[in-house]
Structures are given as structure tokens and as C-alpha cells.
Design a protein around this motif. Structure first.
Motif, PDB file in Angstrom:
ATOM      1  N   THR A 613       0.829  -1.205   0.000  1.00  0.00           N
ATOM      2  CA  THR A 613       0.000   0.000   0.000  1.00  0.00           C
ATOM      3  C   THR A 613       0.865   1.257   0.000  1.00  0.00           C
ATOM      4  OG1 THR A 613      -1.718   1.185   1.241  1.00  0.00           O
ATOM      5  CG2 THR A 613      -0.139  -0.064   2.522  1.00  0.00           C
ATOM      6  N   GLY A 614       0.258   2.339  -0.396  1.00  0.00           N
ATOM      7  CA  GLY A 614       0.926   3.629  -0.324  1.00  0.00           C
ATOM      8  C   GLY A 614       0.702   4.324   1.006  1.00  0.00           C
ATOM      9  N   ASP A 615      -0.087   3.713   1.891  1.00  0.00           N
ATOM     10  CA  ASP A 615      -0.403   4.327   3.179  1.00  0.00           C
ATOM     11  C   ASP A 615       0.786   4.305   4.138  1.00  0.00           C
ATOM     12  OD1 ASP A 615      -2.889   5.198   2.658  1.00  0.00           O
ATOM     13  OD2 ASP A 615      -3.956   3.722   3.845  1.00  0.00           O
ATOM     14  N   HIS A 616       0.572   4.977   5.264  1.00  0.00           N
ATOM     15  CA  HIS A 616       1.576   5.036   6.318  1.00  0.00           C
ATOM     16  C   HIS A 616       1.835   3.626   6.854  1.00  0.00           C
ATOM     17  CE1 HIS A 616       3.350   6.002  10.237  1.00  0.00           C
ATOM     18  NE2 HIS A 616       3.615   7.213   9.750  1.00  0.00           N
ATOM     19  N   PRO A 617       3.087   3.297   7.191  1.00  0.00           N
ATOM     20  CA  PRO A 617       3.389   1.934   7.650  1.00  0.00           C
ATOM     21  C   PRO A 617       2.628   1.513   8.898  1.00  0.00           C
ATOM     22  CG  PRO A 617       5.307   3.398   7.852  1.00  0.00           C
ATOM     23  CD  PRO A 617       4.311   4.100   7.021  1.00  0.00           C
ATOM     24  N   VAL A 653      11.320 -10.639   1.569  1.00  0.00           N
ATOM     25  CA  VAL A 653       9.988 -11.044   1.117  1.00  0.00           C
ATOM     26  C   VAL A 653       9.599 -12.422   1.646  1.00  0.00           C
ATOM     27  CG1 VAL A 653      10.089  -9.629  -0.964  1.00  0.00           C
ATOM     28  CG2 VAL A 653      10.833 -12.022  -1.069  1.00  0.00           C
ATOM     29  N   ARG A 654      10.574 -13.198   2.107  1.00  0.00           N
ATOM     30  CA  ARG A 654      10.230 -14.493   2.721  1.00  0.00           C
ATOM     31  C   ARG A 654       9.532 -14.303   4.050  1.00  0.00           C
ATOM     32  NH1 ARG A 654      16.210 -16.759   2.617  1.00  0.00           N
ATOM     33  NH2 ARG A 654      16.710 -16.345   0.435  1.00  0.00           N
ATOM     34  N   GLU A 655       9.831 -13.192   4.727  1.00  0.00           N
ATOM     35  CA  GLU A 655       9.378 -13.009   6.107  1.00  0.00           C
ATOM     36  C   GLU A 655       8.334 -11.929   6.272  1.00  0.00           C
ATOM     37  OE1 GLU A 655      12.962 -11.982   8.042  1.00  0.00           O
ATOM     38  OE2 GLU A 655      13.999 -13.883   7.605  1.00  0.00           O
ATOM     39  N   VAL A 656       8.412 -10.860   5.485  1.00  0.00           N
ATOM     40  CA  VAL A 656       7.570  -9.679   5.694  1.00  0.00           C
ATOM     41  C   VAL A 656       6.361  -9.745   4.765  1.00  0.00           C
ATOM     42  CG1 VAL A 656       7.484  -7.164   5.641  1.00  0.00           C
ATOM     43  CG2 VAL A 656       9.572  -8.331   6.378  1.00  0.00           C
ATOM     44  N   SER A 657       5.185  -9.425   5.327  1.00  0.00           N
ATOM     45  CA  SER A 657       3.946  -9.493   4.548  1.00  0.00           C
ATOM     46  C   SER A 657       3.260  -8.145   4.407  1.00  0.00           C
ATOM     47  CB  SER A 657       2.972 -10.489   5.196  1.00  0.00           C
ATOM     48  OG  SER A 657       3.503 -11.789   5.163  1.00  0.00           O
ATOM     49  N   VAL A 658       3.874  -7.067   4.909  1.00  0.00           N
ATOM     50  CA  VAL A 658       3.266  -5.737   4.822  1.00  0.00           C
ATOM     51  C   VAL A 658       4.307  -4.749   4.281  1.00  0.00           C
ATOM     52  CG1 VAL A 658       2.095  -3.884   6.047  1.00  0.00           C
ATOM     53  CG2 VAL A 658       1.781  -6.250   6.785  1.00  0.00           C
ATOM     54  N   TYR A 659       3.934  -4.036   3.217  1.00  0.00           N
ATOM     55  CA  TYR A 659       4.812  -3.045   2.602  1.00  0.00           C
ATOM     56  C   TYR A 659       4.029  -1.746   2.457  1.00  0.00           C
ATOM     57  CZ  TYR A 659       7.468  -7.232   1.640  1.00  0.00           C
ATOM     58  OH  TYR A 659       8.153  -8.408   1.784  1.00  0.00           O
ATOM     59  N   ALA A 660       4.608  -0.649   2.945  1.00  0.00           N
ATOM     60  CA  ALA A 660       3.896   0.630   2.986  1.00  0.00           C
ATOM     61  C   ALA A 660       4.719   1.729   2.320  1.00  0.00           C
ATOM     62  CB  ALA A 660       3.595   0.997   4.431  1.00  0.00           C
ATOM     63  N   ARG A 661       4.010   2.823   1.991  1.00  0.00           N
ATOM     64  CA  ARG A 661       4.639   3.945   1.286  1.00  0.00           C
ATOM     65  C   ARG A 661       5.408   3.443   0.053  1.00  0.00           C
ATOM     66  NH1 ARG A 661       1.609   7.157   3.306  1.00  0.00           N
ATOM     67  NH2 ARG A 661       2.168   8.842   4.720  1.00  0.00           N
ATOM     68  N   VAL A 662       4.743   2.566  -0.690  1.00  0.00           N
ATOM     69  CA  VAL A 662       5.393   1.879  -1.797  1.00  0.00           C
ATOM     70  C   VAL A 662       5.039   2.547  -3.120  1.00  0.00           C
ATOM     71  CG1 VAL A 662       5.411  -0.283  -3.088  1.00  0.00           C
ATOM     72  CG2 VAL A 662       5.534  -0.323  -0.603  1.00  0.00           C
ATOM     73  N   ASP A 663       6.028   2.774  -3.956  1.00  0.00           N
ATOM     74  CA  ASP A 663       5.826   3.273  -5.309  1.00  0.00           C
ATOM     75  C   ASP A 663       5.629   2.094  -6.264  1.00  0.00           C
ATOM     76  OD1 ASP A 663       6.138   5.855  -4.479  1.00  0.00           O
ATOM     77  OD2 ASP A 663       8.272   5.969  -5.002  1.00  0.00           O
ATOM     78  N   PRO A 664       5.074   2.346  -7.462  1.00  0.00           N
ATOM     79  CA  PRO A 664       4.921   1.260  -8.446  1.00  0.00           C
ATOM     80  C   PRO A 664       6.232   0.547  -8.769  1.00  0.00           C
ATOM     81  CG  PRO A 664       3.610   3.147  -9.097  1.00  0.00           C
ATOM     82  CD  PRO A 664       4.414   3.590  -7.907  1.00  0.00           C
ATOM     83  N   GLU A 665       7.349   1.293  -8.776  1.00  0.00           N
ATOM     84  CA  GLU A 665       8.639   0.655  -9.056  1.00  0.00           C
ATOM     85  C   GLU A 665       8.991  -0.351  -7.970  1.00  0.00           C
ATOM     86  OE1 GLU A 665       8.059   3.863  -8.929  1.00  0.00           O
ATOM     87  OE2 GLU A 665       8.300   4.536 -11.009  1.00  0.00           O
ATOM     88  N   HIS A 666       8.610  -0.033  -6.730  1.00  0.00           N
ATOM     89  CA  HIS A 666       8.862  -0.969  -5.628  1.00  0.00           C
ATOM     90  C   HIS A 666       7.991  -2.212  -5.781  1.00  0.00           C
ATOM     91  CE1 HIS A 666       9.842   3.017  -3.414  1.00  0.00           C
ATOM     92  NE2 HIS A 666      10.924   2.548  -4.004  1.00  0.00           N
ATOM     93  N   LYS A 667       6.748  -2.000  -6.221  1.00  0.00           N
ATOM     94  CA  LYS A 667       5.858  -3.153  -6.458  1.00  0.00           C
ATOM     95  C   LYS A 667       6.505  -4.129  -7.431  1.00  0.00           C
ATOM     96  CE  LYS A 667       1.099  -1.548  -5.674  1.00  0.00           C
ATOM     97  NZ  LYS A 667      -0.235  -1.438  -6.302  1.00  0.00           N
ATOM     98  N   LEU A 668       7.084  -3.577  -8.497  1.00  0.00           N
ATOM     99  CA  LEU A 668       7.709  -4.410  -9.517  1.00  0.00           C
ATOM    100  C   LEU A 668       8.869  -5.202  -8.923  1.00  0.00           C
ATOM    101  CD1 LEU A 668       7.766  -5.226 -12.483  1.00  0.00           C
ATOM    102  CD2 LEU A 668       9.216  -3.243 -12.935  1.00  0.00           C
ATOM    103  N   ARG A 669       9.670  -4.563  -8.094  1.00  0.00           N
ATOM    104  CA  ARG A 669      10.796  -5.259  -7.463  1.00  0.00           C
ATOM    105  C   ARG A 669      10.309  -6.355  -6.521  1.00  0.00           C
ATOM    106  NH1 ARG A 669      15.423  -2.406  -4.530  1.00  0.00           N
ATOM    107  NH2 ARG A 669      16.240  -4.517  -4.757  1.00  0.00           N
ATOM    108  N   ILE A 670       9.222  -6.076  -5.795  1.00  0.00           N
ATOM    109  CA  ILE A 670       8.681  -7.085  -4.876  1.00  0.00           C
ATOM    110  C   ILE A 670       8.203  -8.302  -5.653  1.00  0.00           C
ATOM    111  CG2 ILE A 670       6.808  -7.568  -3.254  1.00  0.00           C
ATOM    112  CD1 ILE A 670       7.010  -4.612  -2.363  1.00  0.00           C
TER     113      ILE A 670
END
Length: 965
Positions: A613-617, A653-670
Motif C-alpha cells: 500500500t501507499g499508506d503510512h506503515p 519477502v520471505r518473512e515480511v507481509s506488509v509493505y507501505a509507502r510503496v511506489d509502483p517501481e517498488h511493487k515491480l521489485r517485490i
């Protein structure tokens, strides 16, 4: 821009971005003096184009005008390829080499009958031709249904366009656009037709498909003198291009084949649909099986001709017909068509559950999804934003009320707001209401929002504070806009201040941390006070506190510009500096009630939900914990991802299931990182910049409500309700469809294997079975060629299709995902196929032996009676096998009543078998004799053995797996 201009103050276009006059709508449809026939629209002014098209830039066409023009110009579609005539489709059913050989065999058989005249009619030839015709009709009907299903799917994913009709904004299918329509284009929209721009607010269009220009083109409304290339027509937008930034308003000048896309349709015509990986795999399996069976048939024919005492023309013809019939019956040539039909029908069921599949390959991939990476807003939450709190320099104000109803009071610690706090909150909400493109609409007391839900919540809050949109419109006329971008995380508008004509005002809203970095002062009461490091830290701490309450927080700010700045329009992001911070506004978007259950179901199915999400962590972590996505409250931000090398991100990414303040470029990397870890990823997205991540993901999922057209075009699946629970339901349906494909494959292959083994070993053991007494010559086959073809017709059609529409197993979501790369036919399936085929062959040959004198078991029947017994036993074997094929593990008796189509197909097949045994003209055609009740009981008892033996093998397998587990 949403709704009519008078509905919202800040939606008025800049003076140099709108026509100077507005011609009245013309009552007639476009005539010979249309833009298309008389002028090049890019060379004329906006007013000239509007006049030529007899339309009004504010109100657009009336519905009557639109209907008349649709009748004149036709649908806004590229002309499809000329449809194949029905007779050609039917003739195509006879193109298969084996079918051609069968027809030749029928002609030879008819010629033999003419020569010998050994019966009243050429029954064998008639039976072969009748079966070929029935198979052709079934294939034609099946193909027609698959085409209809595909057409229905195409209609489900039809592009839409935002237009102004009769002064009201509407969303219509793009195919219904006509010249003269006023269309509204926003970031992420696919341009639905060629159009002349009327307004442009920082609009940029990607036109690579038409011009080859890789960089988006900035658009304006100025007329262009002289003839210029397509790429240089900056005041035009073209069908099929995509808006990557900003927004605009345009008048349609050309639709369908008259558009630039239509003019080069021959070059851009979409290629025929590629077969899915599953269809390619099954085609490969079918060819392998076909080659194997043809080889067996050739060997058998050669063996019979050279080893047995085959004498006479008729005997040779019988052997050849037998070989061809065996090959035709054993090769599952209908697999690709059945797969297409089952996939298409399954996809239609998914559409009923609000999941629209755009590419059939996604259905296959859904069954192996191990990760669902989902956005939060609107997917895991309701997307019904409600402003709860505003925090300014003097304190906190709370808003009463819920939803979009603008009635509710403001309070501070349960009491009234003080004058200073009231003034600060009012100014903050003025900024939030002006830097806003949503429209609040009252439908007889039911309030809705046209536009972004977050902006709608800010409008509601402004109304609760007593700010009237029309008054804001008069006080602050909008002159320009810097649309929101995922890089800046801000959106700004520039306005003329009616009270102080010498200045312009910039209102900005966006992520609090991004906004605060561009602020130099804070408004305290009526004064702008310089921001200190301590005060910045305090504001960010308040932002964290609000996020910890699961609130989505936006900051608002403003600045004034000198009058001289108006000479430098259009405005750029330089105006977003030296801002005066006004405050924070916290909104809540409550989690969907069904989302928590859907998350639990996904986890139970071995699928890991991830929130991006783009929301606050802190907001993201609170919502994720509430939904059960994570327990540790850890959230990784886009800024942290930016600093991570790939190997560190892979571990993360093996351990973390929540990503915040993410840009589309970060989505692609994830997505890429998850895939490197061997995961099959379903990724949701709605913005134009999400398209690369959706294309890279194994399953791209676009939001049907909030998603842009560009995103939908990039996606494999579109959610009609933007709901996470719909994704999980689609996964279940995808698994069910794949399971059904395996069911009818298991059934077809094992049944065909039984036929081949019966004929192969029946020929090899002719004397041992008593088919031919010692010393006798000639060829006697276990089954006649026409009987083999009949089995293929009766058992391979309706029962196989019935298995293809089985409902999902109750425990299908308690199983782990299908391993990535696992084929549709597994080793265990092949073992089951050969086991069932062997049981059928042994049982059928046993009944044949029992019905004949001599052989291993003494009997008393004639050759005709024995063949009829074997024929009926093999048919019943395959009908019992229908229930076996429903699972390689689960008992056939589990959920056996769930699919009435299976029972209907079995009953229908039995009825047909009885007809071929008792109806005199069918007896002659298929060389059968009547059977007694005792004969039927014997056939059924032996045929049922395949059910009991398979049940025993399944039980042994389940016990073995239980011991290992």
C-alpha cells in the motif's frame, strides 16, 4: 473532471484551457459538414471543431443525437475479420486424417457390399458414416458454444469511456461513442476514439503504438497551422493511446475504422488468440497418444494380415476398417475443444462471482498461486473514506457522522471548537476542498461521490465545517493543476484569490512526510510561523499517532504567488516549495467484513496474503494485524526497499507481509523478488504505473471500479467489485476448473486405454479366448469396428463434458497450491490410467471368454452374442469409470450426488446402449443381438469391478500417505 462544472468550484478549467465561446448543440446528427469530411481538426480552433460537429463543450450531445449518430456511423469498433461461414466450420470437422480414413473405409465397405450383396443394405458403411456425422455435429456444436463463451468474455471486458451527455457525466461502453461526443480523459485511461482536445491539464499521452514515440507526449489545445505528422499533432488524442499523466476534455472527431487506429488496422490487427499453456500441453499429449495408437493399429493390422490366415477381399477390408476404427476411437482428438469449452464455461461462472478473466491462461495459473499481493484501500477495506479528525497548530477537531453524508458536527474534546482552532481547521479544509477533483452528489438524500473516495471524504469534511462549494468556486477560481503523481505523492491546484486580486494561491495535499519536506512555515492562527526541526518532529509524531489509530493521514498546505507568476503558466512543481503547513486530516477506511475470512481461507489453502500500500506503515500494520495478514506488526517501507540489494530483498519477502509507502517501481521489485523465491504471484493494481508490475506478475489483477483502463488492459483478471474476497473466490474457481480438466482427462485416457488393451490382447489371444477354434482359419475380432466407434460416441461425449462442470470439492481450499510447473497429467495419473485400462481389458475379455464355447472358461454362446456381451461390458466399464475419474485420492462415493449432469449423462449413455442392442435396424448396423436380464447383470457385475478395485487402490494410497504424514 467529474460532473458538470457548476457542481464543484475547483473544477473550472483555466481560462486558456477552454474555448472562448460555446456553440449551442445542433438538433441534427452530424451531416456532410462534419469534421471528418471538411476539415483537419488539428488545424482548426476548438470553436471551429465544435461548430462543425454541432456539439457543446459543456453539455455534449443529447441521447437522441447520440442514437442518430450511432445509427449513421456505426459502432466505435475496428472491423473484425470476416467471420467463417457455418458450412466451412462444419466442413472443418472432417479435416482430421483419421476421420478421412474412416470415410474412405466406409466407401470401401459400401463398394464391397455392392460387389458381394451379402445383406439387404450396407449396414456397416451406413453405421460408420452415421457415427462420423454425429461426431461432426457434436464437434461443431461444441466449437460454436466455445466461440459464444469467448464472445461473452470479450463483452465482459469491454472498454468504457467517460462522456458528457445532456450535461451529465456518464460512463458508457466505448463502442457507443460517436463523433461530437465530449469525452473526459484522466491519468490511466485508454483513449477510446480520435478526438480534438478542448481542455488539457498537464495531460500526457503515450502514443508508441501509433507513432513509435517511446516518451509520452505533452498535449495542449492550440490549433496547428499546416500539415504535420501524426506525432506532432499535440492538440489531438488518438484511439488506443493511453493517458499517463494529467487530465483533459476532448470532442470525438473519428470513431471505429475512421480513426487513425482504423486506418492502420491491417498492420495493428490483433493476431489470432494463442493457445494457452494447458492447451499446448494437451495438444502435445494428444499427438503422442495418437502416434502411439496409430503405431499399435498399424502393427496389429500387419500382424493380422501376415500371421493370420486372411483370405478374400472382404476379410482384408474388415481388417483395415478395424485398424482405422481403433485409431479413431483411441485418439482423444476432441481434447483441445473440450478444454476450451470447460475453460470458457468455468470463466463465465467466475464472472458471476465478480471476477472477469481476460486471458484463459490465468485460469490455469490461479490453481498454483502461492502469493496474493494486494493493495489495501478498496480491496481489503471498504473504500468508503470518512474523515475523523483534523489536527492543526492549535489542537485536534473531531468529525461526527459516517460515510458521504455531509451532516455532522465538529468538536474538540467533546465541546465546541475555539475561534482560533475553528479558523485553522476551516483554512485546512478550504485547501483540501480546492485541491480536489471529486464531486459530491445528492440522490434524494443518498449521497455518493464521483471521483476518488479520499477526495470525496475531504469534500464531506469541508461541508461539515460549513464550507459551501459554490462559495469556494467564487472565492477561488482554479487556474491550473499539478495532478497527483506517485513520485511526488502530492497534488496541487492554483487559484485566483477573489479578495486579493494581486495574488494567486496554491493549495497542496498529499502524504504528510512528503508535504512537510516542502513546507517552510506553519499557519498558527492567522500568522505563518517558521517551522523548526522540533516542530517538524512533533507533526510527524502526531502523524504516527493517527496512523496507529488505523487512520489514513493526509497533510494540507498552501502558499501565495505574486501576480507576476500568472505570466509563467502552465505551472510546474516549482510552486510546491516554500509551502505553509496547515494541518493533518485523518480518515478511516474500515476493513471489509468478509476480508478477514477471505485471508483465513487463503492461508488455509497454502496461499500467503501480502499487503502492498501507499499508506503510512503504522496504518498498514494495524489493518494487516486486524485482518490476520501478519502478527508481528512489521512493515517495510518503499524507502527501505530502495536501499535493499536484490539478495536482501529476497530474504525480506520471505518473512515480511506488509509493505507501505510503496511506489509502483517498488511493487515491480517485490513481484520479481517473490518470483525469484519460486512463488507464483497474483498482484493487484489500479493506477497506470501499476501496469508493469501486473504484467510481470503471474496473475495480474486489476480493479474494475477504481482501476484505470490501462491497468485493466495489462491485467489477466479484473475484479468487478475490487474485493479481496473475490480474488480468493477466483482462486477456488480456478482450482476447480483445473481439477475438472484433470477429471475428464483421467476418464478419457483410462477409457481409451481400456479399448486399446482389449483389442490388442483380444487379437493376440484369439485362440486362447475361444474366438477361433484350433485349426480354423479367418479373422475374428473381439469387437466389430462399428462397435468400437459406437463406444467412442456414447462414452467420450456427454460423460466427459459432465465431469467438466463438476462443482468444486468441499476441501479444495484445504489443499496446497499446485506446484509451479507441474503438468496437467502427473505420474500418478498415468499409473491410474494404465491400471484402469488393464482392469477394463481383463474384465471385457473375461466376459467374452465366458460367453464362448472353448477358451479358458467354457461357455455356450455364439460369436455374435459374445461380442455383444463384451461390447456392453466395455461400455459399462467406462460408465462406472466416470465416478472413479472424479479424483485420484477421494472416494467415488464422496459427493457423488453433487453433480446431476454426471448421472444424466450416464443414464443417457445406458439408454443409447440399450437401443443399439434391441432395435432391429441398429442390431444389423452394429452386429449385436438381444441380451437377457441375466446377461445385463453379468456385464454390470464385472464392469463394477473397476469401481471397487480403484476404491481399494485409493484407500491403500490414503493410508500410505497418512502413515508418511
Amino acid at each position: 473532471m467529474a460532473g458538470s462544472e457548476r457542481d464543484h468550484a475547483c473544477d473550472d478549467p483555466a481560462r486558456d484551457h477552454q474555448p472562448s465561446s460555446s456553440p449551442a448543440p445542433h438538433k441534427d446528427a452530424v451531416g456532410s459538414n462534419s469534421v471528418e469530411s471538411t476539415i483537419a481538426p488539428h488545424q482548426r480552433s476548438v470553436d471551429q471543431v465544435l461548430a462543425a460537429l454541432h456539439t457543446d463543450w459543456r453539455s455534449g450531445l443529447s441521447e437522441t443525437q447520440a442514437r442518430e449518430r450511432l445509427s449513421q456511423y456505426g459502432q466505435n469498433e475496428l472491423t473484425p475479420e470476416k467471420p467463417t461461414p457455418r458450412w466451412r466450420k462444419f466442413a472443418a470437422q472432417f479435416k482430421d486424417v483419421l476421420v478421412i480414413l474412416l470415410l474412405i473405409a466406409a466407401l470401401v465397405s459400401a463398394a464391397s457390399w455392392l460387389y458381394e450383396r451379402n445383406s439387404a443394405l450396407p449396414f456397416e458403411a451406413m453405421a460408420i458414416i452415421a457415427i462420423v456425422l454425429v461426431n461432426a455435429i457434436m464437434g461443431y456444436v461444441q466449437q460454436a458454444r466455445a466461440e459464444q463463451a469467448a464472445a461473452a468474455l470479450q463483452r465482459m471486458s469491454t472498454a468504457h469511456a467517460n462522456v458528457v451527455r445532456g450535461g451529465e457525466r456518464a460512463r458508457i461502453p466505448a463502442a457507443e461513442l460517436v463523433p461530437g461526443d465530449i469525452i473526459l480523459i484522466e491519468e490511466g485511461d485508454t483513449v477510446p476514439a480520435d478526438a480534438r482536445l478542448i481542455e488539457s491539464t498537464s495531460l500526457q499521452i503515450a502514443e508508441a503504438a501509433l507513432t513509435g514515440e517511446s516518451v509520452p507526449v505533452a498535449k495542449d489545445i492550440d490549433a496547428i497551422s499546416g500539415e504535420v505528422a501524426l506525432a506532432d499533432r499535440r492538440n489531438m488524442i488518438f484511439n488506443g493511446s493511453a493517458a499517463t499523466y494529467g487530465r483533459g476534455r476532448a470532442v470525438v472527431t473519428a470513431t471505429g475504422m475512421r480513426s487513425e487506429m482504423g486506418r492502420i488496422a491491417d498492420m495493428l490487427m490483433q493476431a489470432p488468440a494463442e493457445p494457452t499453456p494447458l492447451q499446448r500441453e494437451l495438444d502435445h499429449v494428444g499427438k503422442l497418444l495418437g502416434a502411439g495408437v496409430v503405431a499399435i493399429a498399424v502393427v496389429m493390422i500387419a500382424t493380422i494380415l501376415f500371421v493370420e490366415d486372411v483370405r478374400g477381399f472382404r476379410a482384408v477390408i474388415d481388417v483395415l476398417i478395424f485398424g482405422v476404427a481403433l485409431a479413431v476411437a483411441a485418439v482423444p482428438e476432441g481434447l483441445p475443444a473440450i478444454v476450451t469449452a470447460v475453460l470458457s464455461l468455468g470463466v463465465q461462472r467466475m464472472a458471476q462471482k465478480r471476477a472477469i478473466i481476460r486471458r484463459l491462461a490465468a485460469v490455469e495459473t490461479l490453481g498454483s498461486a502461492t502469493v496474493i499481493a494486494s493493495d489495501k484501500t478498496g480491496t481489503l477495506t471498504k473504500n468508503e473514506m470518512t474523515a475523523r479528525v483534523a489536527v492543526t497548530a492549535q489542537g485536534r477537531a473531531d468529525f461526527a457522522g459516517t460515510g458521504y453524508d455531509p451532516h455532522g458536527k465538529l468538536s474538540c474534546d467533546g465541546g465546541l471548537l475555539g475561534d482560533v482552532l475553528q479558523a485553522e481547521v476551516s483554512w485546512a479544509l478550504t485547501a483540501a476542498g480546492c485541491a480536489n477533483n471529486a464531486v459530491l452528489v445528492d440522490h434524494g438524500g443518498r449521497w455518493t461521490v464521483q471521483g476518488d473516495p479520499t477526495e470525496g471524504a475531504l469534500l464531506v469534511a469541508a461541508r461539515k465545517a460549513g464550507l459551501d462549494p459554490e462559495e469556494l468556486n467564487r472565492s477561488f477560481e482554479r487556474l491550473g493543476e499539478l495532478p497527483f503523481s506517485s513520485q511526488r505523492k502530492l497534488m496541487s491546484t492554483v487559484h485566483a484569490d477573489a479578495e486579493r486580486a494581486e495574488r494567486l494561491l496554491v493549495f497542496t495535499k498529499g502524504a504528510a512526510d512528503a508535504l512537510l519536506a516542502r513546507c517552510s512555515h506553519e499557519r498558527v492562527g492567522e500568522t505563518a510561523v517558521a517551522l523548526t526541526a522540533k516542530r517538524r518532529a512533533e507533526i510527524l509524531a502526531v502523524n504516527d499517532e493517527l496512523a496507529g489509530e488505523a487512520l489514513r493521514v493526509l497533510g494540507v498546505a498552501f502558499r501565495s504567488l505574486p501576480e507576476a507568476a500568472s505570466a509563467h503558466r502552465p505551472f510546474d512543481d516549482a510552486v510546491e516549495h516554500d509551502l505553509v503547513f496547515l494541518g493533518l486530516i485523518g480518515m478511516i477506511d474500515p476493513p471489509r467484513v468478509e476480508a478477514r475470512e477471505a485471508v483465513a481461507r487463503a492461508k488455509g489453502a497454502g496461499i500467503r496474503p501480502i499487503m502492498i500500500t501507499g499508506d503510512h506503515p503504522r496504518t498498514a500494520a494495524v489493518i494487516a494485524r486486524e485482518l490476520g495478514i501478519c502478527d508481528d506488526g512489521r512493515a517495510v517501507t518503499g524507502a527501505e526497499i530502495e536501499l535493499m540489494p536484490d539478495d536482501v530483498l529476497d530474504r525480506t519477502v520471505r518473512e515480511v507481509s506488509v509493505y507501505a509507502r510503496v511506489d509502483p517501481e517498488h511493487k515491480l521489485r517485490i513481484v520479481k523478488s517473490l518470483q525469484r523465491e519460486g512463488m507464483t504471484v497474483a498482484m493487484t493494481g489500479d493506477g497506470v504505473n501499476d501496469a508493469p508490475a501486473l504484467k510481470t506478475a503471474d496473475i495480474g489483477v486489476a480493479m474494475g471500479v477504481s482501476g484505470t483502463e490501462v491497468t485493466k488492459q495489462a491485467a489477466d483478471m479484473v475484479l468487478a467489485d475490487d474485493n479481496f474476497a473475490t480474488i480468493v473466490a477466483a482462486v477456488e474457481q480456478g482450482r476447480a476448473i483445473f481439477s475438472n480438466i484433470r477429471r475428464f482427462l483421467r476418464y478419457l485416457l483410462s477409457s481409451n486405454m481400456g479399448e486399446v488393451m482389449t483389442m490388442f490382447f483380444g487379437v493376440l489371444l484369439t485362440q486362447a479366448l475361444g474366438l477361433r477354434a484350433a485349426g480354423e482359419s479367418g479373422v475374428v475380432l473381439p469387437l466389430a469396428a462399428t462397435q468400437i466407434l459406437w463406444i467412442n460416441l456414447v462414452t467420450d461425449g456427454a460423460p466427459a463434458l459432465a465431469l467438466g462442470v463438476d462443482p468444486p470439492d468441499p476441501g479444495i481450499m484445504n489443499q496446497p497450491p499446485r506446484p509451479r510447473g507441474e503438468g496437467v497429467i502427473t505420474r500418478r495419473m498415468w499409473v491410474g490410467v494404465f491400471f484402469v485400462g488393464a482392469v477394463m481389458a481383463v474384465g471385457t475379455l473375461l466376459v467374452l471368454d465366458l460367453s464362448l464355447p472353448g477358451g479358458l472358461i467354457e461357455g455356450t454362446g455364439t460369436i455374435s452374442h459374445a461380442q455383444t456381451m463384451a461390447f456392453t461390458t466395455l461400455v459399462m466399464f467406462q460408465l462406472f469409470n466416470v465416478f472413479n475419474a472424479r479424483s485420484d485420492e477421494r472416494s467415488a462415493f464422496s459427493g457423488s450426488a453433487a453433480n446431476p449432469w454426471v448421472w444424466g449423462a450416464v443414464g443417457f449413455s445406458l439408454l443409447l446402449q440399450a437401443g443399439v442392442i434391441y432395435l432391429p435396424f441398429l442390431q444389423e448396423a452394429f452386429s449385436t443381438t438381444g441380451l437377457s436380464a441375466g446377461d445385463w447383470l453379468l456385464c454390470a457385475a464385472v464392469a463394477s469391478s473397476v469401481l471397487w478395485l480403484r476404491e481399494a487402490s485409493k484407500l491403500i494410497g490414503r493410508l500410505a500417505r497418512a502413515r508418511r504424514g
